[in-house]
Design a protein around this motif. Structure first.
Motif, short mmCIF file in Angstrom:
data_model
loop_
_atom_site.label_atom_id
_atom_site.label_comp_id
_atom_site.label_asym_id
_atom_site.label_seq_id
_atom_site.Cartn_x
_atom_site.Cartn_y
_atom_site.Cartn_z
N VAL A 1 0.86 -1.17 -0.07
CA VAL A 1 -0.03 -0.03 -0.08
C VAL A 1 0.83 1.14 -0.10
O VAL A 1 0.41 2.26 -0.63
CB VAL A 1 -0.98 0.18 0.99
N GLY A 2 2.04 1.09 0.68
CA GLY A 2 2.94 2.35 0.81
C GLY A 2 3.56 2.69 -0.68
O GLY A 2 3.47 3.85 -1.15
N GLU A 3 3.43 1.59 -1.46
CA GLU A 3 4.23 2.07 -2.78
C GLU A 3 3.06 2.42 -3.67
O GLU A 3 3.24 3.37 -4.42
CB GLU A 3 4.71 0.58 -3.44
N ALA A 4 1.87 2.09 -3.45
CA ALA A 4 0.70 2.60 -4.16
C ALA A 4 0.39 4.03 -3.95
O ALA A 4 0.27 4.73 -4.93
CB ALA A 4 -0.63 1.77 -3.66
N PHE A 5 0.83 4.34 -2.57
CA PHE A 5 0.75 6.02 -2.25
C PHE A 5 2.08 6.58 -3.20
O PHE A 5 1.65 7.80 -3.80
CB PHE A 5 0.80 6.09 -0.87
N ASP A 6 3.04 6.15 -2.89
CA ASP A 6 4.23 6.78 -3.49
C ASP A 6 4.14 6.83 -4.84
O ASP A 6 4.54 7.94 -5.72
CB ASP A 6 5.63 6.04 -2.97
N LYS A 7 3.72 5.78 -5.61
CA LYS A 7 3.88 5.66 -7.10
C LYS A 7 2.88 6.60 -7.60
O LYS A 7 2.97 7.34 -8.55
CB LYS A 7 3.54 4.39 -7.62
N SER A 8 1.76 6.83 -6.85
CA SER A 8 0.47 7.63 -7.35
C SER A 8 0.95 9.25 -7.13
O SER A 8 0.80 9.79 -8.19
CB SER A 8 -0.61 7.46 -6.42
N ALA A 9 1.84 9.42 -6.22
CA ALA A 9 2.32 10.96 -6.00
C ALA A 9 3.29 11.26 -7.12
O ALA A 9 3.44 12.13 -7.45
CB ALA A 9 3.03 10.70 -4.43
N LYS A 10 4.23 10.19 -7.46
CA LYS A 10 5.05 10.35 -8.59
C LYS A 10 4.50 10.67 -9.92
O LYS A 10 4.74 11.30 -10.68
CB LYS A 10 6.07 8.96 -8.77
N ILE A 11 3.29 9.92 -10.12
CA ILE A 11 2.29 10.14 -11.32
C ILE A 11 1.96 11.53 -11.25
O ILE A 11 1.82 12.21 -12.62
CB ILE A 11 1.16 9.05 -11.38
N LEU A 12 1.76 12.11 -10.15
CA LEU A 12 1.17 13.41 -10.20
C LEU A 12 2.19 14.25 -10.16
O LEU A 12 2.00 15.59 -10.03
CB LEU A 12 0.16 13.55 -8.76
N GLY A 13 3.48 13.93 -10.21
CA GLY A 13 4.59 14.93 -10.20
C GLY A 13 4.95 15.51 -8.58
O GLY A 13 5.76 16.37 -8.56
N LEU A 14 4.52 14.67 -7.73
CA LEU A 14 5.04 15.21 -6.32
C LEU A 14 6.37 14.59 -5.87
O LEU A 14 6.55 13.49 -6.43
CB LEU A 14 3.54 14.66 -5.30
N PRO A 15 7.17 15.43 -5.05
CA PRO A 15 8.30 14.78 -4.63
C PRO A 15 8.20 13.55 -3.92
O PRO A 15 7.27 13.30 -3.20
CB PRO A 15 9.00 16.01 -4.11
N TYR A 16 9.37 12.81 -3.64
CA TYR A 16 9.37 11.75 -2.73
C TYR A 16 9.84 12.03 -1.50
O TYR A 16 10.69 13.17 -1.20
CB TYR A 16 10.61 10.79 -3.27
N PRO A 17 9.25 11.72 -0.49
CA PRO A 17 8.43 10.44 -0.48
C PRO A 17 6.87 11.28 -0.59
O PRO A 17 6.45 12.08 0.03
CB PRO A 17 8.28 9.88 1.05
N GLY A 18 5.94 10.61 -1.58
CA GLY A 18 4.86 11.22 -1.72
C GLY A 18 3.57 10.93 -1.13
O GLY A 18 2.72 11.72 -1.20
N GLY A 19 3.68 9.78 -0.49
CA GLY A 19 2.51 9.26 0.31
C GLY A 19 1.99 10.32 1.41
O GLY A 19 0.80 10.83 1.38
N PRO A 20 2.83 10.86 2.27
CA PRO A 20 2.17 12.13 3.09
C PRO A 20 1.67 13.25 2.57
O PRO A 20 0.91 13.96 3.03
CB PRO A 20 3.73 12.59 3.89
N LEU A 21 2.19 13.79 1.30
CA LEU A 21 1.65 14.67 0.42
C LEU A 21 0.27 14.31 0.05
O LEU A 21 -0.49 15.23 -0.06
CB LEU A 21 2.72 14.87 -0.57
N ILE A 22 0.18 13.11 -0.40
CA ILE A 22 -1.35 12.67 -0.76
C ILE A 22 -2.26 12.92 0.38
O ILE A 22 -3.48 13.52 0.20
CB ILE A 22 -1.43 11.24 -1.33
N ASP A 23 -1.84 12.80 1.55
CA ASP A 23 -2.67 12.59 2.74
C ASP A 23 -2.77 14.19 3.10
O ASP A 23 -3.85 14.59 3.21
CB ASP A 23 -1.81 12.23 3.98
#
Length: 340
Positions: A168-190
């Motif tokens: 699930v963490g990879e799903a968050f981070d890869k989704s963030a990458k698709i959106l052009g958000l910097p790593y780590p992207g999971g917290p930014l999606i939140d």
């Protein structure tokens, strides 16, 4: 055994955080973490760089943990360390140092499964936090793992559901990458999800039998969704970022909750604990908390500092193993993959 004074030095080095903690029995006296910011520029953890940074950080981090706890090396009862799973180079740094220190101090060495530690972090004696009673269900969610675990006792755990592909963490981070958000992207999606409409863009949930999970199809669906809409409107992401993030997060939370509901139905266990880095996600925490009044469950959400990789959770497992004399010799080895 329970009444004696036990001081555990715990060392965690499974990925890109070098951490050390000192516990007095089940109380945390110090919990020090050194983050490795160098990986941000690469969009993910670089194993070779991680192991080098651990070598630089491990001595000052352990020194800081002992000083903060006001404990001398001679007072230590045992050394607990992460044996696996994790990055091999990173694990080797913590394992080698722990073995050397236990030999030098002539005290027991305790190997800890990192995923067990995420679950048993709930047994740290922390004011304002209840401890689950056995048996309970644990949802371990991180960058590398998505598991539902039936926890019968400290050393009797059974995985009853897990991801068949991506975590699930990879799903968050890869989704963030698709959106052009910097790593780590999971917290930014939140972060952006809090301002968006979770039902603005519906995504199809994968159909996976039983208690297992799958996130690779969702990642692909999000990629195609973004590509299609950007062709029609180059500013689609910028104009809809909050709603996109809220919709992605809502879908992921629904996938997790559907499986937890099924696990409760199948086992009859209504005590649910979460652990792992993704359990820091506010949407997941709030949704799980709502189940207490909605379904009558009892839920356990860890203190924020015990969600991401830390040594306090290694220490609490070390304490329980110390009480039952579960020690290792210096022949113990790190394991990138370890039997649960």
């Amino acid at each position: 055994m329970q009444n004696q004074e036990v001081f555990i030095l715990a060392i965690e080095s499974s990925c890109d955080d070098t951490a050390a903690a000192v516990l007095h029995n089940d109380k945390v006296l110090s919990n020090v973490v050194a983050n490795q910011l160098i990986h941000n520029q690469y969009g993910g953890v670089v194993p070779e760089l991680a192991s080098r940074a651990h070598q630089q950080n491990i001595v000052p981090v352990i020194d800081a943990a002992l000083r903060k706890a006001n404990v001398q090396k001679e007072q230590l009862s045992a050394i607990a360390f992460t044996q696996g799973p994790g990055l091999m180079g990173s694990l080797l740094v913590g394992t080698s140092f722990s073995k050397s220190l236990s030999l030098a101090l002539n005290i027991p060495l305790i190997a800890v499964n990192h995923m067990h530690a995420h679950i048993l972090a709930h047994f740290i004696d922390e004011e304002g936090y209840d401890k689950p009673e056995f048996p309970f269900l644990a949802l371990t969610i991180s960058g590398g793992h998505t598991q539902i675990v039936k926890v019968n006792s400290f050393f009797d755990m059974e995985i009853i559901g897990e991801t068949t592909d991506d975590a699930v963490g990879e799903a968050f981070d890869k989704s963030a990458k698709i959106l052009g958000l910097p790593y780590p992207g999971g917290p930014l999606i939140d972060k952006y999800a809090k301002e968006g409409n979770p039902k603005a863009f519906p995504f199809t949930k994968p159909k996976v039998p039983g208690l297992d999970f799958s996130f690779s199809g969702l990642k692909t669906a999000i990629l195609y969704f973004i590509q299609k809409n950007k062709q029609q409107n180059p500013n689609f992401i910028e104009e809809n970022l909050n709603d996109i993030c809220a919709s992605i997060q809502h879908t992921i939370i629904e996938i997790l909750m559907d499986k937890i509901k099924l696990a409760v139905k199948e086992t009859g266990i209504t005590q649910i604990a979460i652990g792992g880095g993704v359990s820091a996600n506010s949407g997941i925490r709030n949704t799980l908390k709502e189940t207490e009044s909605k379904y009558g469950w009892k839920t356990f959400i860890p203190k924020f500092e015990y969600t991401t990789d830390n040594a306090a959770m290694i220490g609490i497992v070390g304490y329980q193993k110390y009480l039952s004399n579960r020690f290792e010799t210096s022949a113990v080895v790190s394991k990138a993959r370890i039997q649960f």
